[in-house]
Design a protein around this motif. Sequence first.
Motif, PDB file in Angstrom:
ATOM      1  N   LEU A   1       0.888  -1.135   0.036  1.00  0.00           N
ATOM      2  CA  LEU A   1      -0.115  -0.057  -0.048  1.00  0.00           C
ATOM      3  C   LEU A   1       0.782   1.293   0.051  1.00  0.00           C
ATOM      4  O   LEU A   1       0.699   2.239  -0.830  1.00  0.00           O
ATOM      5  N   LEU A   2       1.911   1.207   0.615  1.00  0.00           N
ATOM      6  CA  LEU A   2       2.861   2.366   0.907  1.00  0.00           C
ATOM      7  C   LEU A   2       3.351   2.748  -0.695  1.00  0.00           C
ATOM      8  O   LEU A   2       3.363   3.929  -0.973  1.00  0.00           O
ATOM      9  N   GLU A   3       3.660   1.552  -1.308  1.00  0.00           N
ATOM     10  CA  GLU A   3       4.234   1.734  -2.712  1.00  0.00           C
ATOM     11  C   GLU A   3       3.283   2.448  -3.662  1.00  0.00           C
ATOM     12  O   GLU A   3       3.396   3.394  -4.253  1.00  0.00           O
ATOM     13  N   LEU A   4       1.766   2.036  -3.296  1.00  0.00           N
ATOM     14  CA  LEU A   4       0.915   2.333  -4.383  1.00  0.00           C
ATOM     15  C   LEU A   4       0.629   3.567  -4.109  1.00  0.00           C
ATOM     16  O   LEU A   4       0.812   4.602  -5.052  1.00  0.00           O
ATOM     17  N   PHE A   5       0.386   4.379  -2.857  1.00  0.00           N
ATOM     18  CA  PHE A   5       0.417   5.616  -2.538  1.00  0.00           C
ATOM     19  C   PHE A   5       1.406   6.576  -2.920  1.00  0.00           C
ATOM     20  O   PHE A   5       1.348   7.675  -3.404  1.00  0.00           O
ATOM     21  N   ILE A   6       2.648   6.183  -2.983  1.00  0.00           N
ATOM     22  CA  ILE A   6       3.795   6.656  -3.448  1.00  0.00           C
ATOM     23  C   ILE A   6       4.107   7.032  -4.979  1.00  0.00           C
ATOM     24  O   ILE A   6       4.140   7.908  -5.321  1.00  0.00           O
ATOM     25  N   GLY A   7       3.628   5.835  -5.533  1.00  0.00           N
ATOM     26  CA  GLY A   7       3.323   5.968  -7.107  1.00  0.00           C
ATOM     27  C   GLY A   7       2.386   7.048  -7.423  1.00  0.00           C
ATOM     28  O   GLY A   7       2.559   7.579  -8.590  1.00  0.00           O
TER      29      GLY A   7
ATOM     30  N   LEU B   1      -1.006   8.403   2.428  1.00  0.00           N
ATOM     31  CA  LEU B   1      -2.738   8.225   1.847  1.00  0.00           C
ATOM     32  C   LEU B   1      -3.052   9.617   2.123  1.00  0.00           C
ATOM     33  O   LEU B   1      -4.065   9.928   1.075  1.00  0.00           O
ATOM     34  N   ALA B   2      -2.918  10.276   3.115  1.00  0.00           N
ATOM     35  CA  ALA B   2      -3.417  11.844   3.416  1.00  0.00           C
ATOM     36  C   ALA B   2      -3.182  12.659   2.394  1.00  0.00           C
ATOM     37  O   ALA B   2      -3.662  13.414   1.802  1.00  0.00           O
ATOM     38  N   ALA B   3      -1.717  12.456   2.000  1.00  0.00           N
ATOM     39  CA  ALA B   3      -1.198  13.490   1.150  1.00  0.00           C
ATOM     40  C   ALA B   3      -1.702  13.286  -0.420  1.00  0.00           C
ATOM     41  O   ALA B   3      -2.083  14.191  -0.979  1.00  0.00           O
TER      42      ALA B   3
END
Length: 470
Positions: free
Chosen positions: A68-74, A289-291
């Motif tokens: 999930l971290l990777e997806l949100f960063i992408g 996610l917030a960003a």
Amino acid sequence: MEAAEHLGIVSIIPATVAIALAFITRNTVFSLAVACFVGVLFAGQGLMGFPNLLKDSLGTTSFSWIFLLELFIGILIAFFQRTGAIQNFTKIIDRRNLTRVKTQVLSWLLGMFVFFSDYFSPLFVGSTMRNVSDKAKISREKLAYIADSTSAPVSVMIPISGWAVYISGLLIGLGSVSDQSSAINVFVQSIPFNFYAILSVLFVGLLALRFIPEYGPMKEAERRAMEEGKVLRDGAEPLMGEELTNTPPYEGIKTNIFLNFFFPVAIVISIAVGTFMAVQSAKTMEAFLAAVVVLGIIMRIQGIPLQEIMKTATDGVKGIMPAVIILAFAYSLNHLSQQLGTASYIVSITEGWMSASLLPLLTFLIAAVISFSTGTSWGTFAIMIPLSVPMAFHFSGGEISTVVLATIAAVAGGGVFGDHCSPLSDTSILASTGAASDHIDHIRTQLPYALTVACIAAILYLAIGLIFIG
């Protein structure tokens, strides 16, 4: 030094296959997949062992978190591209007419500034400095090295990072360390002995300032970039999809560099640092996610259609998938290594060598081998701290002495070595992703520098042992 169960030399075969094939084929996904398949066969799990391994290792909270971290960063990087934020950030830096040296120094300083997350740091430095770095004719391999060397090596030395909390938590109950407060105090005292992390960060700065000349494969990569204008070698496969490297700004949008870039970055930093200070756990994934949500709302207010925002988000997911696939196989291989007792085998073959004067040196070397073989620093900490620190306290008579502090630092530094330069490491993968570098090219060019620093650190641990302990 008691080691857990292992399968002897068979325990190190999967990791050895993965690392060897990665350098031979320069295809990380293929190498990791073959290593996993070979590993389950050696473990006697049969053909069905491979899909079962994937299910067991990827159906976990830890992998879900980084996925999930990777997806949100992408998605966030794609939003930066679509709003023109990164392009405008590049223009701001371009106005200063930075030289190659100043561009590298700025990348180095940015990496140290984002100290709270070894995941965010290499992605932030790579994605924000990539265009500037390309213009200065700095190879993608060099940018990935700078981003990688200012992530884990910095995070492991900061007392308010998640790394400090984790390591100090493992120290509680060992020797005279009775609670979290005393554990943090001991960790802080050990920082000056973390030679690998300190030297890794300094080495980057000295290279950037040209006090140390380039050598090894990095010298060739830099020559190619400067003389031929090729920031990537011919045939290289950047570890980031074109969706994140070639996304043009939305036509008609008036970019606000504060709202579209600095504000989302401030959200990530404030939430990650704020939650760490409040609950001793940096909520990095939630911060991204917030960003993403806030920047998506800003984009809609700026006039970008909802359909276009969603398409950009999908492109961000697509662009990050090469890194996600490699991370998935790396996690699977790490899970398999735990089943085979890879780390325990490496520890067991050194049992007869331990003495007070050699303990910091051998601890550093063993931790480095384990972390490089498995690609995990935190896993290495969990194995080595309960094994080596009690021995250090035994040699010191239960006191917080040089042998104890040097041993704790040796575990931390040795663990960072693998996290810093193993082709299986998630941090190294993220550095290649942020810089849009070919992953094996990044590892191949970085390894001589990492080994140089590791050798110096090993000599210093030997000197500490012989002069102050022996």
